[in-house]
Design a protein around this motif. Structure first.
Motif, mmCIF file in Angstrom:
data_model
loop_
_atom_site.group_PDB
_atom_site.id
_atom_site.type_symbol
_atom_site.label_atom_id
_atom_site.label_comp_id
_atom_site.label_asym_id
_atom_site.label_seq_id
_atom_site.Cartn_x
_atom_site.Cartn_y
_atom_site.Cartn_z
ATOM 1 N N MET A 43 56.734 91.131 -13.076
ATOM 2 C CA MET A 43 55.393 91.607 -12.726
ATOM 3 C C MET A 43 54.645 90.490 -12.016
ATOM 4 S SD MET A 43 52.405 93.047 -15.208
ATOM 5 C CE MET A 43 50.705 92.799 -14.693
ATOM 6 N N ASP A 47 47.425 93.557 -12.249
ATOM 7 C CA ASP A 47 47.069 94.976 -12.178
ATOM 8 C C ASP A 47 47.054 95.547 -13.599
ATOM 9 O OD1 ASP A 47 46.808 97.521 -10.459
ATOM 10 O OD2 ASP A 47 48.433 98.014 -11.834
ATOM 11 N N SER A 50 49.708 98.241 -14.431
ATOM 12 C CA SER A 50 51.045 97.639 -14.481
ATOM 13 C C SER A 50 51.264 96.904 -15.803
ATOM 14 C CB SER A 50 51.244 96.658 -13.325
ATOM 15 O OG SER A 50 51.310 97.345 -12.101
ATOM 16 N N TYR A 53 52.100 99.395 -18.446
ATOM 17 C CA TYR A 53 53.468 99.904 -18.284
ATOM 18 C C TYR A 53 54.483 98.873 -18.769
ATOM 19 C CZ TYR A 53 51.471 103.528 -15.205
ATOM 20 O OH TYR A 53 50.744 104.564 -14.698
ATOM 21 N N VAL A 54 54.262 97.603 -18.404
ATOM 22 C CA VAL A 54 55.207 96.546 -18.783
ATOM 23 C C VAL A 54 55.234 96.388 -20.306
ATOM 24 C CG1 VAL A 54 55.654 94.051 -18.660
ATOM 25 C CG2 VAL A 54 55.128 95.326 -16.568
ATOM 26 N N GLN A 101 58.098 95.502 -11.127
ATOM 27 C CA GLN A 101 56.985 96.416 -11.411
ATOM 28 C C GLN A 101 56.099 96.561 -10.169
ATOM 29 O OE1 GLN A 101 56.349 98.186 -14.382
ATOM 30 N NE2 GLN A 101 54.831 99.169 -13.104
#
Length: 290
Positions: A43, A47, A50, A53-54, A101
């Protein structure tokens, strides 16, 4: 007019089932292989979406007993630095899957980074070699979101062969690979997009309608055939007047649900399936590399 509403295709429940199956498989394979499967997620920048999500991917790895190799880089990291890290991960025997990502800061070339990932470690299934295998109908790592859509249709025993499937969206992430996967299952496929004329006429012909345009509530009930299967790939964050944010899809759920026979919710539909297929790809690579 029907009083009933569409049956919900529960991607969250299926994703949990897939992850349970993967956990069992890892338990069987790990003593033979001598290590757990490993996923590296890169990544760049800060963000917020993001980052969420990670974190979700890292938690999912931990739950399955997978090793997670997170690499978080500052926003100004150069292309050369990232390519060097990917090349090191390609050589790392502990790593079976590599994921960059998205989105990336504008100065970075995401396509070039994707090309740097070894095809057999391409957890997202987006390397040209893996997409080429999909075009040729050969086995290989598949794009996660389209693979998740296909797995969900299969779980609910929704017949694809002979049906007219309309995919709204032509991205390399979803629209194009999904069109190929539907063709392989003998659907008749139309891919519509921003330049399509008379879009509503085309979407109303769909037995299976997939919305992947990235526009909130873009597909409304009057654009959907009675009894269709409506799949929502979109996930859009909308800030309301009270400053609270909600997540909505590319389908206008309220108007589509009374028309369709099946529909995916947002959240809880295709999103969890994408993560499940990412983990599936990593475990598949882990299994195949031994």
């Amino acid at each position: 007019m029907r009083s009933t509403t569409a049956c919900l295709l529960n991607g969250k429940a299926l994703a949990e089932k897939i992850q349970g199956d993967l956990k069992e498989l890892i338990t069987i394979l790990q003593p033979k292989i001598g290590r757990p499967p490993g996923l590296a997620v890169l990544m760049v920048g800060d963000d917020p979406a993001s980052a969420v999500y990670v974190r979700n991917k890292e938690r999912a790895c931990a739950k399955l007993g997978m090793a997670s190799f997170g690499h978080h880089f500052p926003g100004q990291t150069s292309q050369t630095e990232l390519e060097k890290v990917i090349q090191e991960l390609n050589q790392d025997p502990r790593v079976d899957g590599i994921l960059v990502q998205l989105p990336l800061p504008p100065h970075l070339d995401s396509v070039a980074l994707l090309h740097t990932i070894a095809p057999e470690k391409d957890a997202d299934g987006l390397h040209p070699m893996n997409l080429g295998r999909l075009v040729r109908g050969e086995s290989g790592l598949r794009s996660c979101t389209p693979a998740g859509v296909m797995r969900l249709l299969e779980e609910y025993q929704i017949e694809v062969a002979g049906k007219h499937a309309v995919v709204v969206g032509r991205s390399i992430l979803v629209g194009k690979p999904l069109g190929l996967m539907l063709l392989k299952k003998n659907a008749t496929v139309t891919i519509a997009h921003s330049r399509t004329q008379n879009l509503a006429e085309i979407t109303r012909q769909a037995d299976i309608l997939i919305a992947a345009v990235g526009k909130p509530q873009f597909i409304t009930g009057d654009m959907v055939k009675q009894g269709a299967v409506a799949i929502d790939v979109g996930i859009n964050r909308i800030v309301k007047s009270d400053d609270n944010a909600i997540l909505v899809g590319d389908l206008d759920f309220e108007s589509v649900a009374p028309v369709a026979d099946y529909i995916t919710p947002v959240p809880g539909g295709i999103g969890p399936m994408t993560v499940a297929m990412l983990l599936y790809n990593t475990v598949l690579s882990y299994q195949d590399r031994q």
